[in-house]
Design a protein around this motif. Structure first.
Motif, PDB file in Angstrom:
ATOM      1  N   THR A  42       0.844  -1.186   0.000  1.00 38.16           N
ATOM      2  CA  THR A  42       0.000   0.000   0.000  1.00 38.16           C
ATOM      3  C   THR A  42       0.884   1.244   0.000  1.00 38.16           C
ATOM      4  O   THR A  42       2.071   1.186   0.334  1.00 38.16           O
ATOM      5  CB  THR A  42      -0.929   0.006   1.223  1.00 38.16           C
ATOM      6  OG1 THR A  42      -0.153  -0.194   2.406  1.00 38.16           O
ATOM      7  CG2 THR A  42      -1.980  -1.075   1.110  1.00 38.16           C
ATOM      8  N   TRP A  46      -0.917   7.660   1.345  1.00 39.44           N
ATOM      9  CA  TRP A  46      -2.319   7.672   1.765  1.00 39.44           C
ATOM     10  C   TRP A  46      -2.446   8.041   3.238  1.00 39.44           C
ATOM     11  O   TRP A  46      -3.292   8.852   3.620  1.00 39.44           O
ATOM     12  CB  TRP A  46      -2.963   6.293   1.544  1.00 39.44           C
ATOM     13  CG  TRP A  46      -3.066   5.863   0.120  1.00 39.44           C
ATOM     14  CD1 TRP A  46      -3.045   6.651  -0.991  1.00 39.44           C
ATOM     15  CD2 TRP A  46      -3.220   4.519  -0.349  1.00 39.44           C
ATOM     16  NE1 TRP A  46      -3.174   5.892  -2.125  1.00 39.44           N
ATOM     17  CE2 TRP A  46      -3.285   4.575  -1.762  1.00 39.44           C
ATOM     18  CE3 TRP A  46      -3.299   3.280   0.279  1.00 39.44           C
ATOM     19  CZ2 TRP A  46      -3.436   3.441  -2.550  1.00 39.44           C
ATOM     20  CZ3 TRP A  46      -3.449   2.139  -0.501  1.00 39.44           C
ATOM     21  CH2 TRP A  46      -3.515   2.222  -1.902  1.00 39.44           C
ATOM     22  N   PRO A 154      -8.264   7.500   4.436  1.00 39.51           N
ATOM     23  CA  PRO A 154      -7.385   6.353   4.703  1.00 39.51           C
ATOM     24  C   PRO A 154      -7.207   6.014   6.179  1.00 39.51           C
ATOM     25  O   PRO A 154      -7.271   4.842   6.565  1.00 39.51           O
ATOM     26  CB  PRO A 154      -6.069   6.780   4.054  1.00 39.51           C
ATOM     27  CG  PRO A 154      -6.482   7.688   2.943  1.00 39.51           C
ATOM     28  CD  PRO A 154      -7.671   8.429   3.461  1.00 39.51           C
ATOM     29  N   PHE A 158      -8.336   2.591   8.072  1.00 39.74           N
ATOM     30  CA  PHE A 158      -7.309   1.826   8.783  1.00 39.74           C
ATOM     31  C   PHE A 158      -7.817   1.455  10.178  1.00 39.74           C
ATOM     32  O   PHE A 158      -7.748   0.298  10.608  1.00 39.74           O
ATOM     33  CB  PHE A 158      -6.042   2.673   8.859  1.00 39.74           C
ATOM     34  CG  PHE A 158      -4.843   2.002   9.472  1.00 39.74           C
ATOM     35  CD1 PHE A 158      -3.821   1.515   8.666  1.00 39.74           C
ATOM     36  CD2 PHE A 158      -4.705   1.886  10.851  1.00 39.74           C
ATOM     37  CE1 PHE A 158      -2.693   0.922   9.241  1.00 39.74           C
ATOM     38  CE2 PHE A 158      -3.586   1.298  11.423  1.00 39.74           C
ATOM     39  CZ  PHE A 158      -2.580   0.811  10.605  1.00 39.74           C
ATOM     40  N   THR A 168       4.422  -1.138   4.673  1.00 39.84           N
ATOM     41  CA  THR A 168       4.558  -0.850   3.257  1.00 39.84           C
ATOM     42  C   THR A 168       5.929  -1.358   2.811  1.00 39.84           C
ATOM     43  O   THR A 168       6.656  -1.978   3.589  1.00 39.84           O
ATOM     44  CB  THR A 168       4.428   0.654   3.001  1.00 39.84           C
ATOM     45  OG1 THR A 168       5.534   1.334   3.606  1.00 39.84           O
ATOM     46  CG2 THR A 168       3.128   1.197   3.586  1.00 39.84           C
ATOM     47  N   ARG A 418      -1.634  -4.300  -2.866  1.00 43.17           N
ATOM     48  CA  ARG A 418      -1.740  -2.863  -3.112  1.00 43.17           C
ATOM     49  C   ARG A 418      -3.172  -2.377  -2.907  1.00 43.17           C
ATOM     50  O   ARG A 418      -3.419  -1.184  -2.856  1.00 43.17           O
ATOM     51  CB  ARG A 418      -1.322  -2.533  -4.559  1.00 43.17           C
ATOM     52  CG  ARG A 418       0.151  -2.740  -4.837  1.00 43.17           C
ATOM     53  CD  ARG A 418       0.484  -2.564  -6.305  1.00 43.17           C
ATOM     54  NE  ARG A 418       1.921  -2.591  -6.506  1.00 43.17           N
ATOM     55  CZ  ARG A 418       2.643  -3.697  -6.569  1.00 43.17           C
ATOM     56  NH1 ARG A 418       2.042  -4.874  -6.447  1.00 43.17           N
ATOM     57  NH2 ARG A 418       3.953  -3.640  -6.737  1.00 43.17           N
ATOM     58  N   PHE A 420      -5.851  -1.637  -0.790  1.00 48.46           N
ATOM     59  CA  PHE A 420      -6.046  -1.366   0.633  1.00 48.46           C
ATOM     60  C   PHE A 420      -7.383  -1.891   1.141  1.00 48.46           C
ATOM     61  O   PHE A 420      -7.462  -2.528   2.200  1.00 48.46           O
ATOM     62  CB  PHE A 420      -5.918   0.140   0.881  1.00 48.46           C
ATOM     63  CG  PHE A 420      -6.174   0.582   2.283  1.00 48.46           C
ATOM     64  CD1 PHE A 420      -5.644  -0.109   3.365  1.00 48.46           C
ATOM     65  CD2 PHE A 420      -6.950   1.713   2.548  1.00 48.46           C
ATOM     66  CE1 PHE A 420      -5.874   0.302   4.670  1.00 48.46           C
ATOM     67  CE2 PHE A 420      -7.182   2.132   3.843  1.00 48.46           C
ATOM     68  CZ  PHE A 420      -6.643   1.425   4.906  1.00 48.46           C
ATOM     69  N   ILE A 423      -7.838  -5.626   2.276  1.00 46.62           N
ATOM     70  CA  ILE A 423      -7.060  -6.233   3.365  1.00 46.62           C
ATOM     71  C   ILE A 423      -7.946  -6.999   4.344  1.00 46.62           C
ATOM     72  O   ILE A 423      -7.665  -8.165   4.647  1.00 46.62           O
ATOM     73  CB  ILE A 423      -6.191  -5.169   4.065  1.00 46.62           C
ATOM     74  CG1 ILE A 423      -5.018  -4.784   3.151  1.00 46.62           C
ATOM     75  CG2 ILE A 423      -5.663  -5.684   5.407  1.00 46.62           C
ATOM     76  CD1 ILE A 423      -4.125  -3.686   3.702  1.00 46.62           C
TER      77      ILE A 423
END
Length: 482
Positions: A42, A46, A154, A158, A168, A418, A420, A423
């Motif tokens: 990722t 972001w 983002p 998260f 990352t 990649r 996000f 996930i």
């Protein structure tokens, strides 16, 4: 009428009612555990900027080579799918790209992409109708509306996803400014980096000369000399560790290692930087650098990951137009027993070094990887990877490695993505598949259910934290298990 979209609560569990019931109970102990994502791709920008994602196509379609490689295989041009090229951002209308994607959803039936997308659309965005041609605009508009809100930025996602740690991947010649900005922001999300030295190790990489020059500038070392080059790696590894890195990653074509004498290594390096290396010399240098990286890991404690076996950029025309990582990488047969022996002869019996092995060659699981990891203290097996990051691939991994390597010579799951928003979907699939596998062992009276519960928690949470040195407290307190 649009088809309904729903996620069955027993998806990926065994069909037998008794075994399914065990799987349900095991899954109940792990489904809400925090996500450990110790290896992935990722974009740290972001989380550094926390800027809103732009639109559905640029977030969900354009970066995801799992999606557009399938469309490309059916004759859909990538420049119609908003995929950026070497010239920069795509000129395709993102709404039209999304409509094209929506009208081809049937291509993903039976693939892991279909499972991940269903999870994203249902759980993350709240859709209850399937994506298809007639719902394309509904999806596009509603997703874009949500992306414009604070709860879909983002950092908010998260936190919503329950991510405890996310790594990352950056290369030695790249700035770590985004990671510095994340740490300075006051946000509590644990986003760390990982050291991927390939561009300054692989002289066949098209950016090698430029990356090597930047490598020297960042470190102040003479990277055209062997000792200066090695010192530059030590300096950048320390900078990455300061940015939170706990691991390195090496995506070599093969698993070859070498242990040359210092004079021979120096002579080889001079050939490499001269620009006159043959393919065999380039391969030998990559092999030597795996051993050098292992030596450095003994000094600085970074966990070492080896991801070999991909013939990268197999489609020359796609590579020329669109660059790397555009869905044209193809698995190839990979040897580990002979390839790793020079490194293992030097470091295989160390207890302060961890090397995590991955493969795209499933024939090596039972024959090579499980026996190696089941013996050498430094070796652990990474989870089913890339083309095998799927329900069947995960099952094959457990079936072919557990009897020889056990569960505790593996490192749980990492999503390596990649994409996000996928996930949590990927981790949910892994947890369900592992619980299904464990349920079968319990049903066959090969393991007690309380033991299986402990293993399920370890696979989902404790093992990746421990393997990647992210562990802080036992997860069983969080899971209520054992």
């Amino acid at each position: 009428m649009p088809r309904p979209l729903s996620l069955h609560e027993d998806r990926l569990f065994p069909a037998d009612p008794g075994v399914r019931a065990i799987a349900r109970r095991l899954y109940g102990q792990v489904k809400d555990l925090p996500i450990i994502s110790p290896h992935g791709h990722t974009d740290p920008a972001w989380f550094a900027t926390n800027a809103p994602f732009s639109n559905a196509a640029e977030l969900l379609l354009a970066p995801d080579h799992y999606l557009y490689r399938m469309l490309y295989s059916q004759g859909v041009a990538m420049d119609r799918l908003a995929v950026p090229s070497r010239k920069g951002a795509s000129s395709a209308d993102p709404r039209e790209a999304w409509r094209l994607f929506a009208s081809n959803q049937h291509l993903f039936r039976g693939t892991p992409s279909a499972i991940w997308l269903a999870h994203v659309f249902s759980v993350v965005f709240g859709f209850d109708v399937a994506l298809e041609a007639q719902t394309a605009d509904l999806y596009y508009d509603r997703i874009n509306e949500q992306l414009a809100t604070e709860t879909f930025r983002p950092r908010a996602l998260f936190d919503r996803f329950g991510i405890e740690a996310l790594a990352t991947t950056e290369s030695p010649h790249e700035s770590l400014d985004h990671h510095a900005a994340i740490r300075a922001s006051g946000w509590g999300g644990n986003v760390i980096t990982a050291y991927r030295p390939d561009p300054v190790v692989d002289c066949e990489h098209e950016a090698f000369a430029e990356a090597l020059g930047r490598f020297g500038e960042l470190t102040g070392q003479d990277v055209m000399s062997w000792q200066g080059y090695l010192e530059a790696h030590r300096i950048r590894r320390a900078a990455f560790a300061a940015a939170g890195a706990t691991s390195t990653d090496h995506g070599h074509p093969t698993a070859a290692t070498a242990d040359l004498s210092p004079p021979d290594a120096e002579r080889l390096f001079q050939t490499i930087v001269s620009g006159k290396a043959t393919p065999a010399e380039a391969e030998l240098f990559r092999a030597q650098m795996l051993t050098e990286m292992a030596r450095m890991s003994l000094d600085d404690g970074l966990v070492m990951q080896i991801h070999p076996g991909s013939f990268r950029n197999h489609n020359a025309q796609v590579f020329a137009r669109f660059g790397r990582d555009k869905g044209a990488d193809i698995p190839q047969a990979t040897d580990y027993v002979r390839a790793l022996k020079p490194l293992l002869d030097r470091f295989g019996n160390e207890t302060d070094l961890t090397v995590i092995l991955f493969t795209l060659d499933e024939t090596s699981y039972a024959r090579e990887l499980a026996p190696l990891a089941g013996h050498y203290p430094i070796l652990k097996l990474g989870p089913a990877w890339w083309f095998h990051d799927s329900p069947e691939g995960m099952r094959r991994f457990r079936e072919q490695t557990t009897e020889t390597a056990g569960f505790y010579n593996t490192v749980g799951f990492n999503d390596d993505t990649r994409a996000f928003l996928s996930i949590p979907a990927r981790h949910d699939v892994a947890r369900r598949v592992d619980c299904a596998f464990l349920a079968r062992l319990v049903s066959e009276h090969r393991m007690a259910e309380d033991e299986a519960g402990e293993v399920a928690v370890d696979l989902a949470y404790n093992l990746p934290r421990r393997a990647y040195k992210l562990d802080r407290k036992p997860a069983r307190e969080l899971a209520g298990a054992g």
